[in-house]
Design a protein around this motif. Sequence first.
Motif, PDB file in Angstrom:
ATOM      1  N   GLY A 214      40.199  56.435  38.146  1.00  0.00           N
ATOM      2  CA  GLY A 214      39.480  55.738  39.216  1.00  0.00           C
ATOM      3  C   GLY A 214      39.435  54.083  38.231  1.00  0.00           C
ATOM      4  N   PHE A 215      38.600  52.955  39.559  1.00  0.00           N
ATOM      5  CA  PHE A 215      38.740  52.121  39.578  1.00  0.00           C
ATOM      6  C   PHE A 215      37.708  51.182  40.405  1.00  0.00           C
ATOM      7  N   THR A 216      37.239  50.328  39.805  1.00  0.00           N
ATOM      8  CA  THR A 216      36.196  50.132  40.972  1.00  0.00           C
ATOM      9  C   THR A 216      36.535  49.455  41.681  1.00  0.00           C
ATOM     10  N   PRO A 217      36.192  49.286  42.959  1.00  0.00           N
ATOM     11  CA  PRO A 217      36.411  48.341  44.203  1.00  0.00           C
ATOM     12  C   PRO A 217      36.427  47.087  43.724  1.00  0.00           C
ATOM     13  N   VAL A 218      35.261  45.998  42.838  1.00  0.00           N
ATOM     14  CA  VAL A 218      34.842  45.130  42.341  1.00  0.00           C
ATOM     15  C   VAL A 218      36.583  44.844  41.957  1.00  0.00           C
ATOM     16  N   LEU A 219      37.126  45.595  40.906  1.00  0.00           N
ATOM     17  CA  LEU A 219      38.335  45.733  40.170  1.00  0.00           C
ATOM     18  C   LEU A 219      39.366  45.565  41.231  1.00  0.00           C
ATOM     19  N   LEU A 220      39.614  46.010  41.863  1.00  0.00           N
ATOM     20  CA  LEU A 220      40.588  46.471  42.905  1.00  0.00           C
ATOM     21  C   LEU A 220      40.758  44.827  43.781  1.00  0.00           C
ATOM     22  N   GLU A 221      39.359  44.510  43.671  1.00  0.00           N
ATOM     23  CA  GLU A 221      39.392  43.109  44.539  1.00  0.00           C
ATOM     24  C   GLU A 221      39.542  42.332  43.722  1.00  0.00           C
ATOM     25  N   GLN A 222      39.982  42.069  42.357  1.00  0.00           N
ATOM     26  CA  GLN A 222      40.546  40.998  41.333  1.00  0.00           C
ATOM     27  C   GLN A 222      41.751  41.709  41.325  1.00  0.00           C
ATOM     28  N   LEU A 223      42.208  42.237  41.446  1.00  0.00           N
ATOM     29  CA  LEU A 223      44.081  42.504  41.006  1.00  0.00           C
ATOM     30  C   LEU A 223      44.743  42.853  42.275  1.00  0.00           C
ATOM     31  N   THR A 224      44.126  42.171  43.549  1.00  0.00           N
ATOM     32  CA  THR A 224      45.045  41.938  44.305  1.00  0.00           C
ATOM     33  C   THR A 224      44.501  40.867  44.912  1.00  0.00           C
ATOM     34  N   ASP A 225      44.206  39.306  44.204  1.00  0.00           N
ATOM     35  CA  ASP A 225      43.810  38.724  44.252  1.00  0.00           C
ATOM     36  C   ASP A 225      44.635  37.617  44.217  1.00  0.00           C
ATOM     37  N   LYS A 226      45.154  37.107  45.024  1.00  0.00           N
ATOM     38  CA  LYS A 226      46.099  35.675  44.876  1.00  0.00           C
ATOM     39  C   LYS A 226      46.146  34.811  43.591  1.00  0.00           C
ATOM     40  N   TYR A 227      45.242  34.485  44.152  1.00  0.00           N
ATOM     41  CA  TYR A 227      44.496  33.357  42.194  1.00  0.00           C
ATOM     42  C   TYR A 227      44.271  34.132  40.872  1.00  0.00           C
ATOM     43  N   MET A 228      44.010  35.114  40.790  1.00  0.00           N
ATOM     44  CA  MET A 228      43.507  35.463  39.855  1.00  0.00           C
ATOM     45  C   MET A 228      45.518  37.103  39.684  1.00  0.00           C
ATOM     46  N   ASN A 229      46.483  36.651  40.298  1.00  0.00           N
ATOM     47  CA  ASN A 229      47.398  36.968  39.817  1.00  0.00           C
ATOM     48  C   ASN A 229      48.290  36.281  38.988  1.00  0.00           C
ATOM     49  N   GLU A 230      48.069  35.015  39.833  1.00  0.00           N
ATOM     50  CA  GLU A 230      48.790  33.621  39.064  1.00  0.00           C
ATOM     51  C   GLU A 230      48.301  32.890  38.483  1.00  0.00           C
ATOM     52  N   ARG A 231      47.002  33.164  38.227  1.00  0.00           N
ATOM     53  CA  ARG A 231      46.703  33.486  36.311  1.00  0.00           C
ATOM     54  C   ARG A 231      46.790  34.260  36.068  1.00  0.00           C
ATOM     55  N   PHE A 232      47.096  35.226  35.896  1.00  0.00           N
ATOM     56  CA  PHE A 232      47.944  36.290  34.886  1.00  0.00           C
ATOM     57  C   PHE A 232      48.960  36.160  34.630  1.00  0.00           C
ATOM     58  N   GLU A 233      49.736  36.100  35.943  1.00  0.00           N
ATOM     59  CA  GLU A 233      50.879  35.671  35.054  1.00  0.00           C
ATOM     60  C   GLU A 233      51.193  33.813  34.416  1.00  0.00           C
ATOM     61  N   ARG A 234      50.391  33.196  34.755  1.00  0.00           N
ATOM     62  CA  ARG A 234      50.563  31.804  33.368  1.00  0.00           C
ATOM     63  C   ARG A 234      49.708  32.448  31.890  1.00  0.00           C
TER      64      ARG A 234
END
Length: 559
Positions: free
Chosen positions: A60-80
Motif C-alpha cells: 500500500g501507498f498512502t495517497p499523500v505519499l503518492l502525490e509526493q513521489l510523482t511531484d516534479k519538485y520533489m523528484n528534482e530534489r531527490f536527485e540532488r
Amino acid sequence: MKIGSFTFVLHSHIPYTRKAGMWPFGEEWLYEATSESYIPILDILNELVEEGISPKITMGFTPVLLEQLTDKYMNERFERYLFHKIDTCAKEMERFQDNRDFRRLAHFYEEYYTRILDSYEDTYSKDIVKGFRELQDNGHIELITSAATHGYLPLLSTDSAIRAQVHIGVQSYERHFKRRPRGFWLPECGYRPSSKWKNPINGIVTERPGLERFLIEEKLDYFIVDCQTLGGKGKYLNMFPMQGYSLNKNNQNEVKEGTKDGELEHLGFKPYHLLDKNGKITVLGRNEETGIKVWSGDWGYPGDGWYREFHKKDHLSGLQYWRVTSKENDLATKKVYVPEAAESRIEENSEHFAHLILDLLTNFRNKTGESGIVVAAYDTELFGHWWFEGPKWIKSTIKKLHGLGIEVTTCSQFIDEHPAIKSITIPESSWGEGRLHRIWQNVETNWMWKKIYECEERMEKVASKYIDASGESAQMLSQGARELLLMESSDWTFLTTTRQAVEYAAGRLNEHYARFNEILDALEKGDKIDLERMMEKDNLFPNLDFRIYAKVEEKKEIK
C-alpha cells in the motif's frame, strides 16, 4: 495441495513534507525512505520476477505519499539528494584514508547510492510509482490504498471527514494506478464499529456508523485489522473482556458463545465478513507472531548483532558505520559494521521465518482441517531505512517460502479463492500501544484535536452552504479542504506523543489551521487572498472536490 497461504503486506507512508523543512524534519524523510526502502524493494521485486518467481506481495501507498513521489519538485530534489550522498561518500573516503574499516564502508555506501541513482534514472525513468504499477499490471503484486493523508479515522469527528479521507484515497489511487483499488489500509489499523461515540474534547455523544460503511460506499473489498482485534493469543480480549468478538447471530455457521481462547487464536488465519446496512466487506487479521519477529528490538531479527545499527550516525557525514553488536552495548561501544557478515544472517533469519510460517499454517490445518493464510503486515520503511538489510531479507524469505510449498499470494487472490463464509463483529482497536487510541489522543494532543474538530465542523457547514459554488469560490473551498486533510494527518499527534518532533508537529498543524481559516474567512467576507501561493505550496490531490464534505445525513445526538 498447498499447506496454506502467506502474504507480505507493506504499508508505505510519509507525511506531506513538500517545502516544509529538510533536515532533521521535512523532505529528507521522503528522500531517505525512497533511497533506502522504496527503490530497494522495487529492485528486489523485479529481481524475483527475472528469476521466475512472482513475489505476490500486497503493498500500500498512502495517497499523500503518492502525490509526493510523482511531484516534479520533489523528484528534482531527490536527485540532488542522491548526488549529495555520493559526493559525501567520496569525501569520507578521503577523510578516512588511515582508517581501513571506515574507508571501506564509505566506498560501500558510494556504490550503494550510485546503484540507487542508476535504478531511479535508468531503470525506472524517475517514476517509481510507474514501476510498481507495472508489477501490478503484470500480476506480480497487489497495490492497495489508504486514507488520503493518513488521518486517524476512529477519532475524526464528522462522517464527512471520514468519507473524504476514504473517497479521496480511492480517487488518488485511480489516478496513479489506472484502476480501482480492492483493499484499504486503515491508518494505524485504527478501527471503530457502529456505536455511540463520545467526542473526547466536548463530551457530546452521537450515534456513528462503523468505518466499514465508508469503505463499502467506495466498493472496496477488504481491509486489515490488528492481530489482537481478531483474537491473537487472547491477550487483548482478556484485557477488554466486554469487547470480545462475536459472530453474526443470523449466520448458520455461528461459533457459539464460550469459544475457548485456543480457538480464538485461529480467527486471524481466515477472512470474515463485516456487515453493514449498505453491504458487506471482508476483514483480514495481521498475524501477531510474524510481527514480533520483525518489529521487536529484543526478539526480532533486526536486533541481530551483525546487522547495521540505525541509531548511531557519524557526526559529520551522517553515514552509519556501526553494527547492532548487542542490546547490552550502548552507542559508544558499538562495533564496526561488516556487510559481508550480515549477508549470512539474512539467510539464517529468512530460513527461520519461512519455517515459522510453515509451522503456523500446519498447526492451523491440523487443528481445523482448513487452509489458512498468514498476513505479515509491516510499515514498508522498516525494511531498508530502519533495518538496512530488510529488502534482501524479504527477497530471501519469498524464495524460501516457495521452496517449502507455501502458496505465496496477495490478499485479493486469497479471498477470491477462499471467500469468507462467516460474518463477525470486532471491537474498537488499533495496532498502537494498548490497542486503542491513546498514542494519538491524550492530554498532550487534545489541543490539536480541538483545532481539527473545529475545522471539520466548519468544513462540513461551508461545503453544504456553498455546494453550488464555482470558479474561484470553488477553488477556495477545495484548497480549504486540502488544508484540513493535512491537519488530520495522524503523524502530528504521533510525533507529539512519542516526543520525536514536538515543535515540528505543532508548527505543521498550526500552519494548516491558519491557512484553512484564512481561506474560509476570505470566502465568507468576500476578501481577496493569495490563493495561488497556497495552492502551489499545498498542491496535492488536483481533482479534489470540496462537495465531498457536504453533509449527507444528520448525526443523532444522544441525551
